[in-house]
Design a protein around this motif. Structure first.
Motif, PDB file in Angstrom:
ATOM      1  N   TRP A  36       0.846  -1.198   0.000  1.00 40.55           N
ATOM      2  CA  TRP A  36       0.000   0.000   0.000  1.00 40.55           C
ATOM      3  C   TRP A  36       0.877   1.242   0.000  1.00 40.55           C
ATOM      4  O   TRP A  36       1.954   1.272   0.614  1.00 40.55           O
ATOM      5  CB  TRP A  36      -0.908   0.018   1.223  1.00 40.55           C
ATOM      6  N   LEU A  37       0.383   2.319  -0.652  1.00 40.35           N
ATOM      7  CA  LEU A  37       1.156   3.540  -0.811  1.00 40.35           C
ATOM      8  C   LEU A  37       0.371   4.752  -0.307  1.00 40.35           C
ATOM      9  O   LEU A  37      -0.849   4.830  -0.483  1.00 40.35           O
ATOM     10  CB  LEU A  37       1.480   3.817  -2.292  1.00 40.35           C
ATOM     11  N   GLU A  89      -2.104   6.249  11.418  1.00 35.73           N
ATOM     12  CA  GLU A  89      -1.679   5.026  10.736  1.00 35.73           C
ATOM     13  C   GLU A  89      -2.933   4.278  10.305  1.00 35.73           C
ATOM     14  O   GLU A  89      -3.689   3.779  11.141  1.00 35.73           O
ATOM     15  CB  GLU A  89      -0.826   4.150  11.646  1.00 35.73           C
ATOM     16  N   VAL A  94      -0.154   2.574   5.987  1.00 34.91           N
ATOM     17  CA  VAL A  94       0.407   3.863   5.557  1.00 34.91           C
ATOM     18  C   VAL A  94       0.110   4.931   6.608  1.00 34.91           C
ATOM     19  O   VAL A  94      -0.827   4.804   7.409  1.00 34.91           O
ATOM     20  CB  VAL A  94      -0.160   4.289   4.193  1.00 34.91           C
TER      21      VAL A  94
END
Length: 314
Positions: A36-37, A89, A94
């Motif tokens: 995940w970004l 978070e 992320v």
């Protein structure tokens, strides 16, 4: 209310994230290998692949870190003090920077569960804020909620006021205090209001009336209200007085012993005021009362206007 604070500028890469917020959803990128970004990018920083896809997620997460800002990061944020700045978070791992709403600083703790709040007040852009998952905060903050007038303090209206004769000097002097009253109602100092005052007074200096130039050249980074305008607006602020002075024929506004414009009021910010009776003196024509009125930007410890107003009761 016209939004006076900085806004993000979506790019081709980040547009799906901002479009998702407008639809009241949180969207994140995920690469073909499952990473995940955030923030949006053209490649995965973990494995380097450019095979990325956008996915809608719940947006829920935990409070990773936070700080309570009591000095505005920019003048435009003076009406939000104290600001609760946080790193969240998300459940996907992320981290994102945000502000917390619907919570008091003393109720926050690292690790507590948070849910997203979609702030529509800017109009052109929806912002992502967060609140504790158990909070009563609505999941959407609308422009209509922002435009609702600030209710005036009601407690004093229900309590009978003390009647104090201006002829009773001892009773009048009992009003003198080092302590300030509670706060008045709040008023938003809009750019339109500043422009109207500029036209009326003839003081149309660009630091008050030209937002684009003020952003580029002003030390305040935005237009500010005239000090005289903020002072005049005291007439629209209902100071919570628990007494009423009686037995006079006339009241004369005698002027000010001290008038200071201590802190600028940025356009779009809210102000409120409080007071204390500073001095009471018998004079030949009646009783002279000095009332110190301090006008503050909401959330600001330092006053914007300090006025030692002198009134003569005759």
């Amino acid at each position: 209310m016209a939004w006076n604070k900085p806004l993000p500028q979506p790019t081709l890469i980040s547009a799906p994230f901002w479009d998702g917020l407008k639809a009241h959803t949180v969207r994140l990128q995920q690469c073909e290998h499952g990473h995940w970004l955030f923030f949006p990018r053209t490649h995965c920083p973990t494995c380097g692949t450019r095979q990325l896809a956008w996915h809608t997620v719940s947006g829920e997460g935990t409070l990773y870190s936070f700080t309570v800002a009591r000095v505005p990061t920019l003048p435009e944020f003076s009406d939000e003090m104290p600001q609760l700045l946080a790193v969240v978070e998300l459940d996907q791992g992320v981290h994102l920077n945000t502000t917390l709403v619907g919570a008091k600083p003393e109720d926050l703790r690292v690790g507590q569960r948070l849910r997203p709040v979609f702030d529509e007040r800017p109009g052109s852009t929806t912002l992502l804020r967060y609140t504790p998952i158990e909070s009563a905060q609505a999941s959407v903050i609308t422009a209509e909620q922002s435009a609702a007038p600030e209710p005036a303090p009601a407690a004093m209206a229900e309590v009978p006021k003390r009647q104090i004769s201006c002829k009773d000097i001892d009773a009048m002097r009992s009003l003198v205090s080092e302590e300030f009253s509670g706060w008045s109602n709040q008023i938003e100092v809009t750019q339109a209001l500043i422009n109207q005052f500029a036209e009326l007074s003839g003081d149309d200096y660009w630091i008050h009336t030209d937002p684009a130039r003020a952003r580029a050249e002003s030390p305040f980074g935005t237009t500010i209200a005239h000090g005289a305008l903020v002072q005049v607006l005291v007439s629209k602020l209902k100071l919570p007085m628990d007494f009423e002075i009686t037995d006079f024929r006339n009241i004369v506004n005698y002027g000010s012993d001290r008038l200071r414009f201590a802190t600028p009021v940025p356009a779009g910010c809210r102000i409120h005021a409080r007071y204390r009776i500073k001095a009471v003196e018998p004079v030949k024509s009646g009783v002279q009362v000095t009332m110190e009125i301090n006008v503050h930007g909401v959330g600001q410890d330092r006053p914007s206007v300090i006025n030692d107003l002198v009134m003569l009761y005759m």
